[in-house]
Write an enzyme that holds these catalytic residues in place. Structure first.
Site, mmCIF file in Angstrom:
data_model
loop_
_atom_site.group_PDB
_atom_site.id
_atom_site.type_symbol
_atom_site.label_atom_id
_atom_site.label_comp_id
_atom_site.label_asym_id
_atom_site.label_seq_id
_atom_site.Cartn_x
_atom_site.Cartn_y
_atom_site.Cartn_z
ATOM 1 N N PRO A 156 -25.548 76.838 46.069
ATOM 2 C CA PRO A 156 -25.128 78.246 46.084
ATOM 3 C C PRO A 156 -25.246 78.846 44.686
ATOM 4 C CG PRO A 156 -23.232 76.780 46.379
ATOM 5 C CD PRO A 156 -24.436 75.900 46.296
ATOM 6 N N PRO A 182 -43.207 27.925 15.592
ATOM 7 C CA PRO A 182 -42.170 26.963 15.959
ATOM 8 C C PRO A 182 -41.473 27.250 17.287
ATOM 9 C CG PRO A 182 -41.359 28.474 14.313
ATOM 10 C CD PRO A 182 -42.813 28.812 14.492
ATOM 11 N N ASP A 234 -49.858 22.398 24.124
ATOM 12 C CA ASP A 234 -49.000 21.237 23.895
ATOM 13 C C ASP A 234 -47.690 21.394 24.638
ATOM 14 O OD1 ASP A 234 -50.717 20.162 22.149
ATOM 15 O OD2 ASP A 234 -49.615 20.697 20.333
ATOM 16 N N LYS A 267 -48.753 16.157 24.195
ATOM 17 C CA LYS A 267 -49.102 15.089 23.279
ATOM 18 C C LYS A 267 -47.840 14.667 22.545
ATOM 19 C CE LYS A 267 -52.571 12.634 22.062
ATOM 20 N NZ LYS A 267 -51.560 11.589 22.033
ATOM 21 N N GLY A 300 -46.412 25.150 16.028
ATOM 22 C CA GLY A 300 -46.419 25.309 14.575
ATOM 23 C C GLY A 300 -47.787 25.751 14.084
ATOM 24 N N ASP A 301 -48.303 25.024 13.105
ATOM 25 C CA ASP A 301 -49.639 25.286 12.597
ATOM 26 C C ASP A 301 -50.551 24.178 13.122
ATOM 27 O OD1 ASP A 301 -51.292 26.795 10.325
ATOM 28 O OD2 ASP A 301 -51.790 24.668 10.298
ATOM 29 N N THR A 319 -45.779 26.797 10.450
ATOM 30 C CA THR A 319 -45.426 25.401 10.710
ATOM 31 C C THR A 319 -43.901 25.254 10.798
ATOM 32 O OG1 THR A 319 -45.833 23.133 10.032
ATOM 33 C CG2 THR A 319 -45.376 24.713 8.275
ATOM 34 N N MET A 376 -41.529 14.620 13.248
ATOM 35 C CA MET A 376 -41.421 13.500 14.198
ATOM 36 C C MET A 376 -40.597 12.372 13.585
ATOM 37 S SD MET A 376 -45.354 13.583 15.598
ATOM 38 C CE MET A 376 -46.140 14.029 14.057
HETATM 39 N N1 SAH Z 1 -48.197 21.311 14.261
HETATM 40 C C1 SAH Z 1 -46.758 21.283 14.309
HETATM 41 C C2 SAH Z 1 -46.215 19.886 14.208
HETATM 42 C C3 SAH Z 1 -46.592 18.975 15.308
HETATM 43 S S1 SAH Z 1 -45.821 17.433 15.239
HETATM 44 C C4 SAH Z 1 -46.182 22.194 13.220
HETATM 45 O O1 SAH Z 1 -46.920 22.686 12.399
HETATM 46 O O2 SAH Z 1 -44.979 22.424 13.232
HETATM 47 C C5 SAH Z 1 -44.376 17.687 16.209
HETATM 48 C C6 SAH Z 1 -43.163 17.723 15.314
HETATM 49 O O3 SAH Z 1 -43.016 19.000 14.742
HETATM 50 C C7 SAH Z 1 -41.855 17.513 16.050
HETATM 51 O O4 SAH Z 1 -41.602 16.153 16.260
HETATM 52 C C8 SAH Z 1 -40.883 18.115 15.060
HETATM 53 O O5 SAH Z 1 -40.647 17.232 13.978
HETATM 54 C C9 SAH Z 1 -41.675 19.274 14.516
HETATM 55 N N2 SAH Z 1 -41.343 20.532 15.224
HETATM 56 C C10 SAH Z 1 -42.135 21.282 15.997
HETATM 57 N N3 SAH Z 1 -41.500 22.379 16.419
HETATM 58 C C11 SAH Z 1 -40.262 22.340 15.869
HETATM 59 C C12 SAH Z 1 -39.124 23.187 15.906
HETATM 60 N N4 SAH Z 1 -39.125 24.325 16.599
HETATM 61 N N5 SAH Z 1 -38.026 22.807 15.222
HETATM 62 C C13 SAH Z 1 -38.001 21.666 14.501
HETATM 63 N N6 SAH Z 1 -39.045 20.830 14.437
HETATM 64 C C14 SAH Z 1 -40.156 21.155 15.110
#
Ligand code: SAH
Length: 463
Positions: free
Chosen positions: A43, A222, A245, A267, A299-300, A328, A380
């Site tokens: 309205p 990471p 991985d 791996k 990581g790297d 890394t 590791m």
């Molecule tokens: N290319 C990877 C490493 C591969 S070896 C890099 O550059 O980080 C795998 C190891 O990486 C694991 O056993 C651990 O020690 C480490 N890692 C990978 N991711 C991780 C995270 N988010 N926090 C802590 N350690 C990590």
């Protein structure tokens, strides 16, 4: 999900709204973007609504809604901003078979209107089920800024060109053409030149020889998806196949194209793992079919990633490759504890070690590692803790050398275990980290380090 987003065909359909104030205006502004026939009952209409009615953009009936008014409508909005009146009009609409939205009343509405980013024909709908309007607004603002205002124009021209583009074989080649159009050439074309651009681009793509297969070795960082590089994201956007991985988080895999083939090739870790030869064969087999393969590594890719074996396999198969660096885990882990990897006067070098190879260390390696101020990032290293401790103490390391274990660095479940060389095995056994963990020898979290400095100063003052 309590509400399922759909895009409804409303062209030429009737949408009815009851109300004439601010809430009605806000809804009508959205509805007038559509090709629906809008009927308003009130309205007391806002002058703007009356103007729209005289311009023929909607029909306005200057009285309260009553039975029969909603019949044949595909949607109904109760926008009188009055609980009783909204309940009354909603009841009429329900009886007449229309889905009902009561403005600002989620519980009694059978549908809700999302926040909309409009690049017609591209429409982004954002909903939070009423949980966080602020969030919806922020996402909308973000997208508004990110999407070219000309996206709609490009999409309309693109749509008209779809038949012509069928000259390209379906699949990767056609996808690349469209990606090139929407993200490369298209946005740079003038408004009038879009059709020409499309035609030139098509002949360009038609003449282009089939792109051979390629492998990108991409570091995924990471775990936090925000720690991916822009290049990594781009590689994921373009990948036909992603071989990853075990360490790659699901949030990151989500970023791959929906059509991409995702292959897990674990791996790392202690679960069942794929043999390196199998992984190499997997990579080269896919690339040999002409696929753009992304080999995604945690990581790297160049740090403890068995990268060289995979590169050798590519070289042997004559497949081109390149590396995209990533963050890394040592970088993410050291950031988590607020420290530097190197520091003037403390350590001018830092070692990246793997716990797997420590058994093979020579005496001089242990001696070097045992020196005060030494910093090492141990990958590791979880199962090597006791061995590491034994060897370092044997080679003269101080029992109170700081050791910090960072589990799941950069991820929501990140955990920091600050300890010393002497307490390391016991503290690890207690904390039982289940995720990937990085061990720093010679670093403690900055806060703990500061507290320790204070204590030392106090002691000195007391002395
Ligand atoms: N290319 C990877 C490493 C591969 S070896 C890099 O550059 O980080 C795998 C190891 O990486 C694991 O056993 C651990 O020690 C480490 N890692 C990978 N991711 C991780 C995270 N988010 N926090 C802590 N350690 C990590």
């Amino acid at each position: 999900m309590q509400h399922f987003p759909v895009f409804m065909a409303i062209s030429g359909q009737r949408i009815t709204l009851s109300g004439g104030g601010a809430a009605a205006l806000a809804k009508l502004r959205l509805l007038l973007k559509t090709e629906a026939r809008i009927a308003v009952f009130t309205p007391d209409p806002d002058p703007q609504i009356a103007d729209w009615a005289s311009a023929g953009r909607l029909t306005l009936t200057r009285r309260a809604l009553r039975a029969g008014d909603v019949a044949g409508s595909v949607l109904f909005y109760a926008a009188d901003e009055d609980t009783a009146e909204d309940a009354r009009t909603a009841a009429i609409a329900r009886a007449e078979g229309a889905p009902v939205n009561i403005v600002d009343n989620l519980t009694d509405s059978s549908f809700i209107t999302p926040a909309i980013v409009d690049r017609d024909p591209v429409t982004v709908a954002i909903g939070t089920e009423g949980a966080a309007p602020v969030l919806a607004r922020a996402i909308k603002a973000d997208l508004e800024a990110r999407l070219s205002p000309r996206l709609g124009l490009l999409a309309r021209a693109g749509k008209a060109f779809r038949k012509a583009a069928e000259a390209l074989p379906m699949g990767r080649r056609r996808r690349e053409f469209w990606a090139d159009y929407y993200f490369g050439t298209g946005p740079r074309a003038t408004d009038h030149g879009i059709e020409n651009t499309l035609e030139n681009l098509l002949s360009d793509h038609l003449s282009r020889a089939d792109r051979p297969g390629h492998v990108a070795f991409v570091g995924a960082g990471p775990g936090d998806p925000e720690l991916l590089t822009l290049k990594a994201r781009k590689a994921l956007d373009e990948a036909d196949v992603v071989i990853h991985d075990r360490l790659i988080s699901p949030e990151i895999l989500e970023l791959a194209r929906r059509e991409a083939v995702i292959v897990g090739a674990g791996k790392e870790g202690f679960g069942p793992s794929t043999a390196q030869d199998t992984i190499n064969a997997l990579i080269t087999r896919h690339a040999a079919t002409g696929a753009q393969v992304v080999r995604l590594k945690g990581g790297d890719a160049t740090v403890f990633g068995r990268l060289d074996e995979e590169i050798d396999a590519c070289d042997a198969a004559g497949i081109a490759w390149h590396i995209v660096p990533g963050i890394t885990s040592a970088s993410a882990a050291v950031a988590a504890i607020g420290q530097s990897l190197t520091r003037r006067g403390r350590n001018a070098s830092v070692r990246f070690l793997t716990g797997h190879d420590m058994q093979g260390f020579a005496d001089h390696d242990w001696h070097a590692l045992a020196r005060p101020g030494e910093v090492a990032a141990i990958y590791m290293g979880k199962s090597a803790a006791r061995f590491l401790q034994g060897r370092l103490l044997m080679h003269g390391a101080a029992p109170d050398t700081p050791v910090t274990v960072i589990e799941n660095a950069s991820r929501p479940d990140q955990r920091v275990i600050a300890t010393t060389l002497s307490a390391l095995p016991a503290d690890l056994a207690r904390a039982r980290p289940a995720g990937p963990a990085l061990t720093f020898l010679g670093l403690r979290p900055r806060a703990a380090a500061a507290a320790l400095d204070d204590m030392t100063e106090e002691k000195q003052e007391l002395a």
